[in-house]
Design an enzyme around this catalytic site. Structure first.
Site, PDB file in Angstrom:
ATOM      1  CD  GLU A   1      -1.461  -0.334   3.616  1.00 51.50           C
ATOM      2  OE1 GLU A   1      -2.420  -1.106   3.438  1.00 51.50           O
ATOM      3  OE2 GLU A   1      -1.311   0.334   4.650  1.00 51.50           O
TER       4      GLU A   1
ATOM      5  NE  ARG B   1      -7.059  -7.166  20.167  1.00 46.41           N
ATOM      6  CZ  ARG B   1      -6.420  -6.014  20.185  1.00 46.41           C
ATOM      7  NH1 ARG B   1      -6.769  -5.093  21.072  1.00 46.41           N
ATOM      8  NH2 ARG B   1      -5.470  -5.724  19.321  1.00 46.41           N
TER       9      ARG B   1
ATOM     10  CG  HIS C   1       5.252   0.311  12.642  1.00 50.16           C
ATOM     11  ND1 HIS C   1       4.908   1.521  12.081  1.00 50.16           N
ATOM     12  CD2 HIS C   1       6.234  -0.191  11.854  1.00 50.16           C
ATOM     13  CE1 HIS C   1       5.637   1.724  11.003  1.00 50.16           C
ATOM     14  NE2 HIS C   1       6.460   0.707  10.852  1.00 50.16           N
TER      15      HIS C   1
HETATM   16  P1  ADP Z   1      -0.110  -4.256  12.762  1.00 46.33           P
HETATM   17  O1  ADP Z   1      -1.393  -5.007  12.648  1.00 46.33           O
HETATM   18  O2  ADP Z   1       1.097  -5.114  12.453  1.00 46.33           O
HETATM   19  O3  ADP Z   1       0.031  -3.484  14.034  1.00 46.33           O
HETATM   20  P2  ADP Z   1      -1.139  -1.994  11.255  1.00 46.33           P
HETATM   21  O4  ADP Z   1      -1.693  -2.196   9.901  1.00 46.33           O
HETATM   22  O5  ADP Z   1      -2.104  -1.828  12.377  1.00 46.33           O
HETATM   23  O6  ADP Z   1      -0.126  -3.196  11.564  1.00 46.33           O
HETATM   24  O7  ADP Z   1      -0.140  -0.767  11.232  1.00 46.33           O
HETATM   25  C1  ADP Z   1       0.630  -0.444  12.366  1.00 46.33           C
HETATM   26  C2  ADP Z   1       1.219   0.940  12.235  1.00 46.33           C
HETATM   27  O8  ADP Z   1       2.022   1.052  11.057  1.00 46.33           O
HETATM   28  C3  ADP Z   1       0.213   2.069  12.096  1.00 46.33           C
HETATM   29  O9  ADP Z   1      -0.277   2.492  13.340  1.00 46.33           O
HETATM   30  C4  ADP Z   1       1.040   3.135  11.398  1.00 46.33           C
HETATM   31  O10 ADP Z   1       1.884   3.792  12.324  1.00 46.33           O
HETATM   32  C5  ADP Z   1       1.930   2.339  10.477  1.00 46.33           C
HETATM   33  N1  ADP Z   1       1.324   2.233   9.126  1.00 46.33           N
HETATM   34  C6  ADP Z   1       0.440   1.311   8.710  1.00 46.33           C
HETATM   35  N2  ADP Z   1       0.079   1.516   7.437  1.00 46.33           N
HETATM   36  C7  ADP Z   1       0.769   2.592   7.011  1.00 46.33           C
HETATM   37  C8  ADP Z   1       0.851   3.314   5.770  1.00 46.33           C
HETATM   38  N3  ADP Z   1       0.143   2.941   4.689  1.00 46.33           N
HETATM   39  N4  ADP Z   1       1.659   4.383   5.703  1.00 46.33           N
HETATM   40  C9  ADP Z   1       2.409   4.753   6.775  1.00 46.33           C
HETATM   41  N5  ADP Z   1       2.390   4.134   7.956  1.00 46.33           N
HETATM   42  C10 ADP Z   1       1.580   3.053   8.085  1.00 46.33           C
END
Ligand code: ADP
Length: 668
Positions: free
Chosen positions: A200, A297, A235
């Site tokens: 993405e 959850r 993250h």
């Molecule tokens: P996980 O399930 O592994 O925690 P997430 O999809 O929830 O992964 O993403 C975790 C974090 O990664 C987000 O809170 C954000 O900080 C960063 N992130 C996710 N997608 C993007 C993106 N498209 N661009 C920039 N940062 C992203």
């Protein structure tokens, strides 16, 4: 309402659920592993059942053991907390098949949101904006490379089955794509047994804003406003707040409506969180937020929502699961003030957030704020479970007031015996961008140099540490601290020398007690005089430095001295151990675990000759793989561990035979 529920979890969330259940007159059943026999959640619950050994896989993740505890206790419903089995649809089905109620959404809803790609496709269909990118089935490298080009760099590769930031790679340039794809796929295959990814658009200035939703079994869905979780390190959330700064009424309405649509699309019941990422490179805009994933959850950070709505989300969960309609309609819900939550972890921010273990020698929590914790002083933080010690939640009329309360509360958290991130959290509260609400997910990384290292102690604190190291401050032992000092033989004998280790350095001090409570302390050519005004139980000391009075709390545990003063905590070690607790020192003849973790690989056996730098043992801890190498040339004497062993920090993994003189072998 239920008469009795079982909580299939541990730690702070189990304790938190028990509190609400008790208030509602619902009896509680705890489950515990061998490591948790004396845990707080076991003590708080009305009944407690053993479910297995310490390893989570054989206890808190053991569906059959938990079901057996349900049967034995006669619980009618199961609350999964967060983590462990909370998002496991097979667990939900097993619980329901046994005629019990799962306090959470249906297995179908959990499955629908379980994989990031399927969830995104579903949300697109429901008219919820998703991050631009490719989230289809095709996994061919060339195909994904073309997709990345179409999306436009930088891109983010994500594991479809991912969680906790694993299997995620940011790619800046086309020529790095293939390598990043391979490594993301490897990591997600290893972590989730599924190597498939999505690609993405990487947001330039992303903020993590999530919406709390609630559904019931009568078709109602509401949202309880948003939380901003943009303060992240690698993250992972560090400090969360509600509401999100800078939200216009229009944006809040748009996000809330999108989250409710997401929940309705899967017939959602119970508490859930719809996570969005907002691109704030041009400020918060209603057309620049995108669905990331839905957590089916209760979240760790739910207390900030409780603080601004005045609601108890666990109560709502129990009511909904018991078949009641949602207690409030959307139009009855309003935001009151501002709230922050800081997560206190047993970890060392200055060492790349290495998780830490140990016994909580001291655990003082602040007054006037909410503290959710599953441990108390004397408890052990082990490597078996999440190293979170407590959550501190502060509420105030506005953001500045709430943040001020959080910072003050963190300064009052006195934790000794285990390295924590408390100082880092306090510094983050005062960081100018964060304080001004100019936050995005990259903030902590950019400000790492100022935020991560614990600043060394100032001269006053050092002087107190030197006096404590000489055992001249031991107020806890005697209610009248001066009585034992009266007979002190060294009075008037001039300077005593003491060596104290602090932040990797050994400092030399000369201390001259000039009367029962007056001291002169000298170090590096500088001299400081102080008078102990008061010294009472629990290690509290009031010291007058002439121009300033400092209150300090001194905690001694063996050779370790933790000193809380001037809003920070500092760790010292007295001379005898100076040099015994870093990794270098283990270097001579042993290879020790630098952090708690799992032994993955042992490359050599006893008797093997090794050369300095040879890889010997591979460990896995939290999100890192660590290769420990030979500290010198030599022969392996013993390897007390084997692959699969869980080890604590400092555990000896391998011992080298002592160096012997050349001819020593001749006598054998
Ligand atoms: P996980 O399930 O592994 O925690 P997430 O999809 O929830 O992964 O993403 C975790 C974090 O990664 C987000 O809170 C954000 O900080 C960063 N992130 C996710 N997608 C993007 C993106 N498209 N661009 C920039 N940062 C992203």
């Amino acid at each position: 309402m239920f008469k009795k529920i079982l909580i299939a979890n541990r730690g702070e969330i189990a304790c938190r659920i028990i509190r609400t259940a008790r208030r509602l007159g619902v009896a509680t059943v705890a489950v515990y592993s061998d490591a948790d026999r004396r845990a707080l959640h076991v003590e708080l619950a009305d009944e407690a059942y053993r479910i297995g050994p310490a390893e989570a896989a054989r206890s808190y993740l053991d569906i059959q053991a938990i079901l057996a505890a349900c049967k034995a206790s006669g619980a009618e419903a199961v609350h999964p907390g967060y983590g462990f089995l909370s998002e496991n649809p097979a667990f939900v089905e097993t619980v329901e098949a046994a005629g019990l109620v799962f306090i959470g959404p249906s297995a179908t809803a959990i499955r629908a949101m379980g994989l990031k790609d399927a969830a995104k496709a579903l949300m697109e269909g429901a008219g919820v904006p998703v991050v631009p990118g490719y989230h289809g089935e095709e996994q061919d490298g060339t195909f994904l490379t073309r997709q990345a080009e179409a999306i436009g760099y930088p891109v983010l590769i994500k594991a479809r089955a991912g969680g906790g930031g694993k299997g995620m790679r940011k790619v800046e340039r086309p020529r790095d794509f293939a390598a990043a794809l391979a490594s993301a796929a490897r990591e997600s295959e290893a972590s989730f047994g599924d190597g498939r990814v999505l690609v993405e658009k990487y947001m330039a200035k992303p903020r993590h804003i999530e919406v709390q939703v609630f559904g019931d079994n009568h078709g109602n869905v509401v949202h309880l406003f948003e939380r901003d979780c943009s303060a992240q390190r690698r993250h992972q959330k560090v400090i969360e707040e509600a509401p999100a700064p800078g939200m216009s009424a229009e944006m809040r309405a748009a996000m809330g409506a999108a989250a409710v649509r997401a929940a309705q699309a899967i017939g959602y019941s119970g508490a859930g969180t719809v996570e969005f990422i907002a691109d704030v490179s041009e400020g918060l805009r209603a057309d620049r937020f995108f669905f990331m994933e839905m957590n089916t959850r209760l979240q760790v950070e739910h207390p900030v929502t409780e603080a601004i709505t005045g609601l108890d989300l666990v109560e709502w969960q129990l009511r909904v699961a018991a078949g009641e309609p949602l207690p409030k309609r959307q139009e009855d819900l309003a935001i009151d003030g501002w709230a922050f939550e800081a997560r206190i972890y047993a970890e060392n921010p200055a060492r790349d957030f290495l998780p830490a273990t140990g016994r909580l020698v001291r655990f003082d929590t602040p007054e006037g704020v909410r503290v959710d914790s599953g441990v108390r002083a004397g408890d052990e933080i082990t490597a078996f479970y999440d190293p979170m010690i407590a959550k501190v939640i502060a509420h105030g009329p506005d953001r500045t007031a709430a943040l001020g309360r959080l910072a003050a509360a963190l300064a009052q958290c006195r934790i000794a015996g285990v390295t924590t991130n408390t100082g880092f959290l306090g510094r983050l509260c005062r960081e100018p961008h964060f304080a001004a609400a100019d936050v995005d997910t990259g903030l902590i990384g950019r400000e790492a140099a100022a935020l991560l290292p614990n600043p060394p102690a100032g001269p006053r604190v050092l002087a107190l540490a030197a006096i404590a190291a000489l055992d001249l401050l031991e107020p806890a032992i005697d209610p009248d601290p001066w009585s034992r000092l009266i007979g002190f033989r060294l009075w008037g004998q001039g300077w005593q020398v003491v060596f104290v280790e602090h932040e990797g350095e050994t400092l030399e001090f000369r201390v001259a007690p000039s009367d029962r409570r007056r001291f002169e302390v000298e170090s590096g050519g500088k001299r400081l005089g102080l008078t102990i005004l008061r010294s009472e139980g629990e290690g509290t000391v009031l010291a007058d430095f002439g121009d300033r009075v400092v209150e300090a709390v001194v905690v001694r545990d063996g050779r370790a001295i933790t000193l809380f003063a001037e809003g920070a905590s500092h760790l010292f070690h007295t001379e005898e151990t100076a040099g015994l607790h870093g990794e270098e020192e283990a270097g001579g003849d042993v290879v020790a675990a630098p952090m708690p973790g799992l032994v993955r690989l042992v490359a050599v056996a006893a008797g093997a000759a090794v050369t300095k730098g040879d890889p010997l043992v591979t460990m896995e801890a939290m999100k890192m793989e660590l290769v420990l190498t030979a500290p010198r040339d030599g022969v392996v004497e013993a390897v007390p561990v084997a692959p699969g062993d869980q080890v604590s920090e400092g555990a000896v993994l391998l011992r080298l035979a002592a160096e012997e003189p050349e001819q020593a072998g001749l006598g054998n």
